[in-house]
Motif scaffolding. Structure first.
Motif, short mmCIF file in Angstrom:
data_model
loop_
_atom_site.label_atom_id
_atom_site.label_comp_id
_atom_site.label_asym_id
_atom_site.label_seq_id
_atom_site.Cartn_x
_atom_site.Cartn_y
_atom_site.Cartn_z
N ARG A 215 17.90 -17.44 56.26
CA ARG A 215 16.59 -17.70 55.18
C ARG A 215 17.04 -18.47 54.09
O ARG A 215 16.27 -19.54 53.93
N ARG A 216 18.27 -18.37 53.62
CA ARG A 216 18.25 -19.19 52.45
C ARG A 216 19.11 -20.50 53.03
O ARG A 216 19.60 -20.58 54.22
N PRO B 141 23.42 -16.39 52.85
CA PRO B 141 22.13 -15.54 53.62
C PRO B 141 21.94 -16.42 54.74
O PRO B 141 21.57 -17.76 54.57
N GLY C 125 19.31 -1.15 52.64
CA GLY C 125 18.36 -2.14 51.95
C GLY C 125 17.98 -1.64 50.80
O GLY C 125 17.83 -2.48 49.72
N VAL C 126 17.20 -0.47 50.56
CA VAL C 126 16.83 0.28 49.44
C VAL C 126 17.70 0.07 48.23
O VAL C 126 17.51 -0.11 47.06
N ARG D 49 8.86 -15.20 54.08
CA ARG D 49 7.58 -14.48 54.62
C ARG D 49 7.10 -13.56 53.11
O ARG D 49 6.05 -13.11 53.17
N ASN D 50 8.26 -13.41 52.49
CA ASN D 50 7.76 -12.50 51.51
C ASN D 50 8.04 -13.05 50.17
O ASN D 50 9.10 -13.52 49.86
N PRO D 51 7.16 -12.92 49.14
CA PRO D 51 7.13 -13.62 47.76
C PRO D 51 8.64 -12.74 47.05
O PRO D 51 9.11 -13.64 46.64
N LEU D 52 8.97 -11.68 47.55
CA LEU D 52 10.13 -11.09 46.89
C LEU D 52 11.21 -11.87 47.10
O LEU D 52 12.00 -12.03 46.44
N LEU D 53 11.22 -12.42 48.41
CA LEU D 53 12.48 -13.26 48.83
C LEU D 53 12.40 -14.63 48.71
O LEU D 53 13.29 -15.19 48.84
N ARG D 54 11.19 -15.27 48.10
CA ARG D 54 11.09 -16.54 47.67
C ARG D 54 11.83 -16.87 46.33
O ARG D 54 11.14 -16.77 45.44
N GLN D 55 12.93 -17.47 46.44
CA GLN D 55 13.54 -17.66 45.29
C GLN D 55 13.73 -19.28 45.18
O GLN D 55 14.37 -19.86 46.08
N LEU E 282 18.27 -3.05 47.01
CA LEU E 282 16.78 -3.45 46.05
C LEU E 282 17.13 -2.55 44.79
O LEU E 282 16.87 -3.29 43.74
#
Lengths: 820, 179
Positions: A756-757, A753, A504-505, A807-813, A508
């Protein structure tokens, strides 16, 4: 246990005896001067009696009832017999498994060759003169190289393989050549007539590294991946470099005088040859990929294109006297990437299997010949020269590895430590290529026999001595291994967690696309190359069919796994549960059997990480393709999760497409057979199968735990009558079967995805991420295909997770952007 | 070195970040461009949301560049022969800190222990479909048994670290380019 050993020994004996009997006809010939004049090979006729001179002198008056015509079939017959013998030998080794642990296969083949050679020699028979230069270079070498090239992990380029291979081989050959030339001046050895060119030529021949045996050992002891990759890649490229050097030096060796400008020209030629080979290979790769774009109707001959184009690349390169090995390797590398997307699943498997088979046979045969030739040729033995050759071989390899590692280590993330370097140096076995090159030296070289003898000596020494001893040595010095010990459940879980974290990292950080050029290339690739080379609008049926095939395999696998595991694990676990209820102890004691089951469970069921490094691929085995299935399982998990209560509203009609096996229903019933019958169809959807499956449909089990054997099938889009939510997707190429054929599926490797998506992303932006993955795990080529196959059908359930706000802004696209 | 100096100036707390993480900030700029690919790959990852969550301080909804950098600094390869005087704080990429990061992936409520439920959650995420609830429970049970010293049905950080002492953490938890 003893009876098992006994029976396996008996089997081994039987096979060995069979082999010997097979080889007997070769040696059994009463009249040696009777060489059938049908060509190069000189194996005697099989009948122990007088054989084909039983031609009647007089014209037969009656119709002959029984005739025999050996010369007509002689050549193919003998070739077949040799191949069979080699294959039987291979079977024989694996029957008694313990041998292959300690003795590498190459040793065994050479031994068998030695035995056969001894037999032949004792009856004064000559070895088949089949191993001429042409036969070797045109027929035997290409399969071996294609085999290595096809399964070469791209990542090896990043692990400094080229550095070790090219520079290392150069270093070795020049070093050995120079020192041998120095030795030649010593009068005592009597080899003064060998000039520098010939020495260099010989040195080039024996610097070709062929660590097949080493790779097997490394894999068995799970040595760390960097070392493995370097050794693997080095083997391949050193072959290429060696052949280039060989050609250069043999040309030079025939020249009388060498001017300084010739040296310069030689260097220039080296580059031309190498780069030219690469260029040719890439060109042919593209042509092949382009061709496969149109082969959707002629699935049966798809593998043919692969082989023909690679071989063509090889031959054309030979035509222009540039490095044919580089050509075929680059062709295979380029081709594989695109072709495996265009081509059907079956063709893919066929290609891999055939490539492996051809390579394996070729290599076996060469080792065989090595053994035979060892006995049957006249040798010219020169103690000094040969011993010094051996010495210098080791010396220069060791020095080379040392120096090269010192130079390259600062650039590596994880530098090679001394043990790695030892493994690298010790793993420099010589093998098939050296032998063939020596054997096909032009006769104008004065001391050809000496060279042949020396080469054989070096090969035998390295293969036998180093090959057998490398395993105990590497275990003894404890080369850093990948940590595959299962010490405790804890360690296993935590290690896996860490691996997932790292994957995962890395995602990222954009690890794999961090390299600027790679990024650029990927963009170019997506925009231009993929559009051209990959089939545009695939027949929907093939996508869905692919997906179904995957499903089938998945189901089979679940069948195997589950039935095995449950039966084994269930009793003990159940008993434990009871124990818990009875005694209400805070601590349960776990029996060894339970632990074993747990480990089994974990290892089988934990999601494997997206491969950061290439999986271990043995040279003699096909790469592991469990991963795509696993991705599929994961998709199912997320789908199941998404089907939990609360997310049903309008998706009920859509969820009709989930076929799940209600728990308790045995899988052994018509279900598998229905699927199996499906698989027999050519990749089209069978109308027949659908109704039966649909009838078996029931509401998918929503409990997360109860379903032990969930078999979710994302229904094919054929059954989706409603297309409303699909309309919301913009320009999406979900292969909707009969309603809306979509185009633009160059975004074919979308990684959708799952939970989520939603449905709106145009899928091509995922190319980047998926490409990154693909580029790093070349060994799992199927992954991409099956991703694509797996992802096409999703829109049916896509509507549901709307309430699952990220849940995470990073993933909110808000919007997927295609890669710029 | 001039370029790095200028980039240091541009980044807020650049100097401090450099000291903490030991890495030059200009490398981190490239990371910002990658966001659109994040989701695809991370959603594949069974513990993807945990990983992302690890970047956020508890209670925060956004992550700023320095925090991002600080978290990523954990994954630099460890340098073995750096001499540390006692004054410097423990470097971000030491083995201890790496382990702590992994520990926190389990320990979502930051109470310093991995409780049984937390372990079960992670296990559920990582394991496939074929594992039943009872099997999961047993596995979790066993894991805790192995690691639990103080009989409180949870794994504390020390025991976590101890059980992983043979594992090559430095190798496992390092990212290549973070030199």
């Amino acid at each position: 246990m003893r009876t098992m050993n006994y029976s396996s020994t008996k089997r081994a004996l039987a096979v060995l005896i069979t082999c010997t009997f097979l080889s007997l006809p070769h040696g059994c010939n009463g009249e040696s001067p009777h060489k059938p004049n049908a060509g190069a090979t000189i194996l005697p006729p099989t009948k122990p009696d007088n054989g084909p001179q039983a031609y009647p002198e007089d014209v037969p008056s009656n119709l002959p009832v029984f005739t025999m015509d050996y010369p007509r079939i002689q050549i193919p017959f003998e070739i077949t017999l040799w191949m069979l013998l080699a294959s039987f030998a291979k079977i024989g080794f694996h029957v008694y498994h313990k041998i292959t642990i300690w003795v590498p296969e190459s040793c065994l083949f050479i031994s068998i060759g030695l035995i056969v050679g001894a037999i032949m020699h004792s009856v004064h028979e000559e070895p088949p003169a089949a191993l001429s230069s042409n036969v070797f270079f045109l027929y035997m070498l290409p399969p071996i190289v294609l085999d290595s090239g096809y399964f070469l992990p791209i990542r090896s380029f990043f692990e400094n393989v080229l550095w070790f291979a090219v520079v290392g081989t150069l270093w070795n050959s020049i070093g050995i050549g120079m020192s041998l030339f120095a030795i030649c001046h010593i009068e005592a050895f009597g080899v003064q007539d060998i000039n520098l060119q010939e020495n260099l030529l010989f040195a080039a021949i024996i610097s070709a590294v062929d660590p097949v045996a080493v790779l097997n050992v490394f894999e068995d002891i799970s040595v760390n991946e960097q070392l493995y990759i370097v050794v693997f890649g080095e083997c391949l490229f050193s072959d290429a470099v060696t052949v280039v050097l060989y050609n250069m030096f043999s040309f030079v060796a025939e020249m009388e005088v060498v001017e300084p400008e010739d040296v310069f020209l030689g260097v220039a030629r080296f580059f031309v040859v190498g780069l030219g080979g690469m260029g040719f290979g890439v060109l042919f790769g593209f042509v092949a990929a382009f061709t496969t774009r149109f082969t959707s109707r002629v699935r049966e001959i798809e593998p043919l294109f692969i082989f023909m184009f690679s071989y063509l690349a090889y031959l054309v390169a030979e035509l222009f006297a540039i490095s044919s090995i580089m050509a075929i390797v680059c062709c295979a590398l380029t081709m594989k990437y695109y072709v495996e997307e265009n081509v059907s699943q079956r063709s893919c498997t066929t290609i891999r299997h055939v490539v492996k088979m051809l390579g394996s046979i070729s290599e076996t045969l060469i080792f065989f010949f090595l053994g035979v030739v060892t006995i049957t040729t006249d040798h010219e033995w020169n103690w000094g020269y040969i011993l010094f050759t051996l010495l210098f071989t080791f010396l220069w390899r060791g020095l080379g590895v040392l120096v090269l590692t010192q130079i390259i280590n600062p650039f590596r993330t994880i530098p090679f430590n001394m043990k790695d370097q030892f493994g690298l140096a010790y793993g420099g076995l010589r093998g098939a290529i050296s032998f063939a090159l020596a054997f096909t030296l032009p006769d104008s070289i004065g001391r050809k026999q000496l060279f042949v003898t020396a080469t054989i000596a070096v090969i035998l020494f390295t293969v036998f001595l180093q090959g057998i001893s490398i395993r105990p040595l590497t275990e003894f010095i404890n080369v850093r291994r990948t940590n595959r010990d299962i010490e405790s459940i804890n360690v296993e879980i935590h290690s896996r967690l860490m691996e997932h974290t790292m994957a995962g990292v890395e995602d990222l950080c954009g690890q794999w696309s961090h390299f600027y050029w790679k990024d650029k290339f990927m963009k170019f690739n997506n925009r231009v190359l993929r559009r051209v080379l990959i089939r545009d609008s695939r027949a929907e049926s093939s996508i869905v069919a692919l997906y179904k095939k995957l499903e089938l395999q998945n189901a089979m696998e679940i069948l195997d796994t589950v039935s095995g595991d449950i039966s084994a694990a269930a009793p003990s676990l159940v008993s434990l549960e009871q124990e818990k209820k009875e005694s209400a102890k805070p601590k349960k004691t776990f029996m060894a059997q339970d632990l074993k089951n747990m480990h089994n469970l974990l290892s089988k069921n934990m999601y494997k990480i997206r491969q950061r490094t290439v999986a271990f691929t043995s040279k003699y085995a096909l790469p592991n393709d469990n991963q795509p299935r696993e991705i599929l399982i994961r998709r199912h998990a997320s789908i199941r999760r998404s089907l939990r209560p609360g997310s049903f509203q309008s998706t009920i009609p859509n969820s009709q497409k989930y076929f799940s096996l209600p728990t308790g229903q045995s899988l052994g019933s018509k279900y598998p057979s229905a699927r199996r019958s499906y698989a027999d169809d050519h990749e089209t959807m069978s109308e027949v199968a659908y109704p039966t499956r649909r009838s078996r449909f029931s509401q998918p089990k929503r409990s997360s735990s109860g379903a032990m054997m969930p078999l979710h099938r994302l229904g094919t889009l054929k059954e989706v009558p409603s297309t409303d939510f699909l309309n919301e997707s913009q320009g999406e190429s979900f292969g909707k079967v009969h309603s809306k054929p979509r185009t633009g599926s160059s975004h074919s490797d979308s990684r959708f995805p799952a939970h989520r998506r939603h449905f709106d992303p145009p899928v091509d932006n995922n190319n980047g991420s998926a490409d990154d993955v693909r580029n790093e795990d070349e060994a799992e080529e199927e992954q991409q295909r099956q991703h694509r196959g797996a992802l096409r059908p999703p829109p049916s359930w896509a509507a549901e997770p709307r309430d699952d706000t990220p849940r995470n802004p990073l993933l909110r696209q808000p919007q997927w952007n295609p890669k710029k | 070195m001039g370029s790095s100096r200028s980039s240091l100036r541009r980044v807020p707390d650049g100097q401090q970040l450099l000291q903490e993480t030991g890495c030059e900030p200009e490398r981190w700029f490239c990371l910002g461009l990658r966001s659109e690919d994040l989701e695809a790959e991370l959603s594949e990852n069974p513990i993807g949301d945990r990983i992302v969550g690890a970047f956020f301080q508890p209670g925060q909804e956004t992550v700023d560049f320095p925090s991002f950098v600080r978290v990523l600094a954990h994954f630099r390869p460890t340098e073995k022969n750096r001499t540390r005087d006692g004054v410097q704080p423990e470097p971000a990429n030491s083995r201890n800190r790496k382990l702590k990061f992994a520990f926190q992936l389990y320990d979502q409520d930051r109470d310093g222990k991995i409780s049984r439920t937390e372990l079960l959650q992670v296990l559920r995420e990582m394991l496939g479909l074929q594992v039943t609830e009872e099997q999961l429970q047993s596995i979790a049970e066993r894991a805790i048994q192995e690691a639990d010293l103080d009989r409180d049905d949870a794994i504390c950080f020390d025991k976590f670290r101890k059980s992983l002492e043979k594992v090559d953490i430095d190798h496992k938890m390092s990212v290549r380019f973070l030199e």
